[in-house]
Design a protein around this motif. Structure first.
Motif, PDB file in Angstrom:
ATOM      1  N   HIS A  35       0.827  -1.211   0.000  1.00  0.00           N
ATOM      2  CA  HIS A  35       0.000   0.000   0.000  1.00  0.00           C
ATOM      3  C   HIS A  35       0.860   1.260   0.000  1.00  0.00           C
ATOM      4  O   HIS A  35       0.701   2.159   0.825  1.00  0.00           O
ATOM      5  CB  HIS A  35      -0.987  -0.053   1.162  1.00  0.00           C
ATOM      6  N   THR A  36       1.758   1.269  -0.936  1.00  0.00           N
ATOM      7  CA  THR A  36       2.602   2.443  -1.145  1.00  0.00           C
ATOM      8  C   THR A  36       1.882   3.339  -2.159  1.00  0.00           C
ATOM      9  O   THR A  36       1.402   2.837  -3.176  1.00  0.00           O
ATOM     10  CB  THR A  36       3.979   1.995  -1.690  1.00  0.00           C
ATOM     11  N   PRO A  37       1.779   4.631  -1.881  1.00  0.00           N
ATOM     12  CA  PRO A  37       0.988   5.500  -2.779  1.00  0.00           C
ATOM     13  C   PRO A  37       1.738   5.811  -4.082  1.00  0.00           C
ATOM     14  O   PRO A  37       2.463   6.794  -4.174  1.00  0.00           O
ATOM     15  CB  PRO A  37       0.786   6.755  -1.930  1.00  0.00           C
ATOM     16  N   THR A 135      -2.736  11.418   6.395  1.00  0.00           N
ATOM     17  CA  THR A 135      -2.726  12.566   5.470  1.00  0.00           C
ATOM     18  C   THR A 135      -1.485  13.421   5.728  1.00  0.00           C
ATOM     19  O   THR A 135      -0.765  13.813   4.794  1.00  0.00           O
ATOM     20  CB  THR A 135      -3.999  13.421   5.684  1.00  0.00           C
ATOM     21  N   GLU A 136      -1.233  13.661   6.997  1.00  0.00           N
ATOM     22  CA  GLU A 136      -0.074  14.491   7.366  1.00  0.00           C
ATOM     23  C   GLU A 136       1.236  13.779   7.023  1.00  0.00           C
ATOM     24  O   GLU A 136       2.190  14.401   6.551  1.00  0.00           O
ATOM     25  CB  GLU A 136      -0.152  14.778   8.872  1.00  0.00           C
ATOM     26  N   GLU A 137       1.277  12.476   7.251  1.00  0.00           N
ATOM     27  CA  GLU A 137       2.481  11.709   6.908  1.00  0.00           C
ATOM     28  C   GLU A 137       2.768  11.811   5.401  1.00  0.00           C
ATOM     29  O   GLU A 137       3.921  11.952   4.986  1.00  0.00           O
ATOM     30  CB  GLU A 137       2.283  10.228   7.271  1.00  0.00           C
ATOM     31  N   LEU A 138       1.722  11.713   4.607  1.00  0.00           N
ATOM     32  CA  LEU A 138       1.891  11.782   3.145  1.00  0.00           C
ATOM     33  C   LEU A 138       2.362  13.169   2.720  1.00  0.00           C
ATOM     34  O   LEU A 138       3.222  13.311   1.838  1.00  0.00           O
ATOM     35  CB  LEU A 138       0.574  11.401   2.446  1.00  0.00           C
ATOM     36  N   SER A 302      -9.411   3.629  -5.364  1.00  0.00           N
ATOM     37  CA  SER A 302      -8.510   4.655  -5.899  1.00  0.00           C
ATOM     38  C   SER A 302      -8.884   6.021  -5.337  1.00  0.00           C
ATOM     39  O   SER A 302     -10.046   6.273  -5.011  1.00  0.00           O
ATOM     40  CB  SER A 302      -8.607   4.687  -7.416  1.00  0.00           C
ATOM     41  N   PRO A 303      -7.896   6.914  -5.230  1.00  0.00           N
ATOM     42  CA  PRO A 303      -8.216   8.255  -4.710  1.00  0.00           C
ATOM     43  C   PRO A 303      -9.069   9.047  -5.697  1.00  0.00           C
ATOM     44  O   PRO A 303      -8.957   8.852  -6.906  1.00  0.00           O
ATOM     45  CB  PRO A 303      -6.838   8.896  -4.527  1.00  0.00           C
ATOM     46  N   GLN A 311      -5.077  13.728   1.457  1.00  0.00           N
ATOM     47  CA  GLN A 311      -6.184  13.102   2.184  1.00  0.00           C
ATOM     48  C   GLN A 311      -6.828  11.991   1.346  1.00  0.00           C
ATOM     49  O   GLN A 311      -7.178  10.937   1.866  1.00  0.00           O
ATOM     50  CB  GLN A 311      -7.227  14.150   2.573  1.00  0.00           C
ATOM     51  N   GLU A 312      -6.947  12.248   0.065  1.00  0.00           N
ATOM     52  CA  GLU A 312      -7.538  11.235  -0.820  1.00  0.00           C
ATOM     53  C   GLU A 312      -6.653   9.987  -0.885  1.00  0.00           C
ATOM     54  O   GLU A 312      -7.147   8.861  -0.904  1.00  0.00           O
ATOM     55  CB  GLU A 312      -7.744  11.809  -2.228  1.00  0.00           C
ATOM     56  N   LEU A 313      -5.343  10.221  -0.926  1.00  0.00           N
ATOM     57  CA  LEU A 313      -4.420   9.080  -0.942  1.00  0.00           C
ATOM     58  C   LEU A 313      -4.506   8.300   0.372  1.00  0.00           C
ATOM     59  O   LEU A 313      -4.491   7.064   0.372  1.00  0.00           O
ATOM     60  CB  LEU A 313      -2.972   9.560  -1.146  1.00  0.00           C
ATOM     61  N   ALA A 314      -4.590   9.040   1.468  1.00  0.00           N
ATOM     62  CA  ALA A 314      -4.696   8.386   2.782  1.00  0.00           C
ATOM     63  C   ALA A 314      -5.970   7.543   2.849  1.00  0.00           C
ATOM     64  O   ALA A 314      -5.959   6.395   3.294  1.00  0.00           O
ATOM     65  CB  ALA A 314      -4.688   9.436   3.891  1.00  0.00           C
ATOM     66  N   GLN A 315      -7.051   8.135   2.346  1.00  0.00           N
ATOM     67  CA  GLN A 315      -8.336   7.414   2.325  1.00  0.00           C
ATOM     68  C   GLN A 315      -8.215   6.132   1.506  1.00  0.00           C
ATOM     69  O   GLN A 315      -8.721   5.070   1.877  1.00  0.00           O
ATOM     70  CB  GLN A 315      -9.395   8.338   1.706  1.00  0.00           C
TER      71      GLN A 315
END
Lengths: 407, 411
Positions: A35-37, A135-138, A302-303, A311-315
């Motif tokens: 689950h790597t973005p 989200t913040e980590e990303l 998918s985001p 945030q979309e990626l985190a979701q």
């Protein structure tokens, strides 16, 4: 009897996939955790490639890692120690997913200080607070890439990547659902090869192969008026609402399912095909797997292009299904219960990667469930190099012969 | 001369190590605690918690905490690790998994064959992953067996300082814990009660820390086995008056030893650092055999993990800070820093890293650690291999040979 397939040959093919990128001096970033973005790295003009275990690598980890560090980690470390990961601009390590990978990142940094390591730390929970944290980590990771590698975040590249990955997922989800209904529409070997090729070099070329295959599958199933069922199933799997669907499953013989974690699905396909050949059984097929690099990757949402990209990626990441690095064993067992019931699973192959805690902890509960459902099981203790290929194939062959005889 | 330092009985005189008089009080304290866990289970207010869990919160909810890791230590010292781990393996749990987890699962499966007939049945399972990632799947597996719900306090690993979003996330988890405890135990949250428990916790932690720091003296008043055994109340009774009562007496004995110049071992020749959980099944033999050679361990990385008090400030935020910043949650460099400072502060001659097969978070990285500590401090070290509970994974002769080689380098 056809020739035995070799895992080494598959790995050699992956090197070929990467050659054009290396020749073009593209910036390639290696990743380990499913689950790597990928979209984030594309947005920074980096091409993400899923790293794999090299079967022929001599052990070069002994002075840095103990043998009880997970086998996948040890193999990757040996590759680096033998200078076989030289084409990478950086490697992204996951944090918070398991202790082996967590500590591997630290040891790697100490041993190879010249490497650029990126770390993305994941929450174990999946609630609103976890979403905010991730989200913040990303966002922080994106900032770090800009500072460290000098690659700015491009909205245009991000949008293209979101579309690319979403199309990959949509086409592969369709094929997955189609294979569940009619597994003979595409072999598991071809299915896993298509996914692996995309994850090695995610781009339009690999996507085109998948979409072309999806069109061919669609065409075959249309003649049997199965498209609405496939689409309903695909949607049901995405939403985890497939338990009350009426699914017209093909009558072909024993339906096998594979569970496990960061095992190479293409490697499993090789073992399975060779065992089938040895047992001289044609009708049996793997109809589904819940492995990290196939189902868990493909059925992650998918985001959306609307809203904050991080945030979309985190979701998206938090939506990964059946992920044992996240909390929620009862939910995963419930999901598996529905899978067993709905997809009429006859046999279950449980892959256990050496010293992989998250997967090994779940095996007993899955075995118990399978036993309750009278599903025939086999456990495969594996290392990522499939170094004991002949023995494992022998075990699989016995499993298939017994299963077929029982049926 | 106080009763604590009265001359040792004649049969003790020949031994290379000195027994703590407080050990009797320790036995009584822990026996009472075990009885209280049984009563609490019957009353529906027993929680199982991981060793790094912010236990002050469940204690403030009037629940009693039992520690499966501490139970693992009992299993190990009773030398029935392989038997209990075997019960878990029969259920399908891999032999490659943590032996604390396997023996715990084994004891749930076969309580009648387990020491103390296993831990009493829990009403909730509370895990915090600041010590390792194993605790969640372990507790989820136990939950499937017992029906007790799991609550996880998620503290993602840190690199360096704790950033605000990390702190906010952990705080949110703690607030979730409060909600979970309120619902599960039908008990209203009382901040005053939590503040009182936190104060009791800090008082015990401060006494414990003072006892640890007394080992900077030469001779060291405590050896490794003394600390590993005496840490039981700081782990399982943190936040209660019983812990303070015990550590007041314990620290008085330690202080008296320092004042009298009495060491934990008769003749202190070599001072070493210990890293990791001990091999519980041979804890006395291991350290006492070395004591006969004049080897004492005035410090270790493990028991110092309970020496952080909850800082002043808003209570939930303070708890979030202290439990996120456990050094096992802060990566290899934090651990190396900690060990280097222990070597310097306690004036140690060398170090022993115990590579515990069960404990990946603690052990992976020890090869780098060994080189880095020697580079930074100039003292030699050695790695020995084994496990804390599963004695089948431990080769005593190999461990002894390696440590003897280390001693030869030092003496």
């Amino acid at each position: 009897m056809s020739d035995t397939l070799s895992y080494d040959t598959l790995v050699a093919e992956r090197h070929q996939y990467l050659q054009p990128l290396i020749a073009a001096e593209d910036h390639i970033i290696g990743y380990i955790y499913p689950h790597t973005p990928l979209e984030l790295f594309f947005a920074h003009q980096l091409i993400p490639t899923l790293l794999w275990a090299e079967p022929k690598i001599p052990g070069a980890y002994e002075a840095s890692l103990q043998t009880f560090c997970c086998a996948y980690s040890r193999n990757l470390f040996s590759q680096r120690a033998k200078n076989q990961l030289t084409n990478l601009t950086a490697i992204v390590f996951p944090g918070g997913t398991c202790d082996s990978l967590q500590n591997l990142g630290d040891v790697w940094q100490a041993r190879f200080p010249e490497d650029t390591l990126l770390r993305l730390t994941y929450p174990v929970a999946q609630d609103e607070a976890a979403l905010t944290y991730l989200t913040e980590e990303l966002q922080n990771l994106s900032n770090y890439i800009e500072v460290t590698l000098g690659h700015k975040f491009s909205v245009e590249k991000y949008n293209e990547a979101v579309a690319l990955i979403a199309e990959f997922r949509a086409a592969t989800q369709f094929i997955t659902a189609a294979r569940l209904i009619k597994p003979e529409c595409l072999s598991y070997t071809k299915y896993t090869k298509l996914i692996r090729q995309f994850l090695t070099v995610p781009g339009p070329q690999a996507l085109q192969l998948i979409e072309q295959t999806a069109i061919e599958v669609q065409s075959e199933l249309r003649q049997e008026q199965l498209i609405p069922s496939v689409e309903a199933l695909r949607y049901g799997l995405l939403q985890n609402t497939f338990d009350d669907l009426t699914i017209p499953l093909s009558k072909q013989g024993p339906r096998i399912m594979v569970i496990g974690g960061m095992i190479d699905p293409e490697g499993i396909a090789v073992l399975f095909e060779n065992a089938k050949t040895s047992a001289d059984i044609e009708s049996v097929e793997i109809v589904m797997d819940l492995l990290s690099f196939t189902y868990r990757t493909v059925f992650t949402s998918s985001p959306s292009l609307q809203g904050n990209p991080f945030q979309e990626l985190a979701q998206s990441i938090l939506s990964a299904p059946a992920e044992p690095t996240q909390e929620g064993l009862p939910n995963r067992l419930q999901f598996l219960r529905h899978v067993f019931d709905q997809f009429k699973i006859d046999g279950l192959i449980i892959c256990e990667q050496s010293f992989c805690d998250p997967d090994q902890f779940e095996v007993p509960d899955m075995l118990k469930l399978a036993e309750k459902k009278k599903i025939f099981t086999v456990r495969l203790p594996l290392d990522p190099e499939f170094s004991d290929q002949a023995r494992i194939e022998g075990r699989l062959q016995s499993f298939l012969e017994t299963l077929t005889a029982r049926r | 001369m106080s009763p604590e330092t009265s001359p040792a009985p004649s049969e003790e005189r020949e031994k290379a190590y000195r027994k703590l008089y407080t050990s009797k009080l320790l036995r009584e304290t822990m026996t009472l605690h075990i009885l209280s866990t049984k009563t609490a289970s019957q009353e529906g207010r027993l929680v199982w918690v991981t060793s790094g869990f912010p236990v002050e919160i469940p204690v403030a909810f009037n629940t009693v905490a039992a520690y499966p890791e501490q139970y693992g230590a009992i299993v190990g010292s009773e030398k029935c690790g392989p038997l209990l781990c075997g019960f878990a393996e029969e259920l399908g749990f891999s032999q490659e998994l943590c032996s604390y987890a396997r023996s715990s699962i084994g004891s749930v499966q076969q309580p009648e064959q387990s020491p103390l007939t296993g831990l009493p049945k829990p009403q909730a399972l509370l895990a915090c992953n600041n010590i390792c990632g194993t605790v969640l799947p372990w507790y989820e597996a136990v939950s499937e067996m017992t029906g007790a719900p799991v609550y996880l306090v998620d503290t993602p690993p840190l690199e360096g300082e704790q950033p605000p979003h990390h702190l906010a996330y952990v705080k949110s988890n703690l607030n979730g814990l409060i909600e979970f405890m309120s619902q599960t135990f039908n008990h209203e949250y009382d901040e005053k009660q939590l503040l009182q428990v936190a104060k009791l916790s800090n008082d015990a932690v401060n006494l414990w820390t003072k006892a640890l720091e007394a080992c900077k003296n030469k001779p060291s008043p405590l050896n490794c086995a003394d600390r590993f055994i005496s840490m039981a109340p700081i782990v399982s009774l943190r936040g209660t008056q019983q812990a303070i009562n015990f550590y007041e007496t314990f620290f008085a004995e330690v202080e008296e030893r320092v004042k009298q110049g009495i060491g934990a071992i008769r003749e202190e020749r070599v001072r070493l650092l210990w890293d990791n959980i001990p091999p519980w099944f041979t804890i006395y033999d291991f350290f006492n055999t070395l004591a006969k050679q004049g080897v004492v361990f005035p410090a270790d990385s493990y028991t110092h993990a309970w020496s952080a008090a909850i800082p002043r400030g808003e209570i939930i935020e303070s708890i979030a800070k202290v439990y996120s910043n456990v050094y096992l949650n802060k990566g290899l460099s934090a651990k190396i820093d900690k060990m280097c400072s222990l070597i310097k502060d306690y004036d140690l001659d060398g170090f022993v890293l115990f590579s515990v097969r069960s404990c990946k978070r603690y052990s992976i990285g020890q090869m780098v650690t060994k080189e880095e500590i020697t580079r930074r401090t100039g003292v030699p070290g050695v790695i020995i291999e084994g496990d804390m509970v599963d004695s089948q994974q431990y080769n005593e002769a190999q461990a002894k040979t390696r440590i003897e080689a280390l001693i030869e380098m030092i003496v």
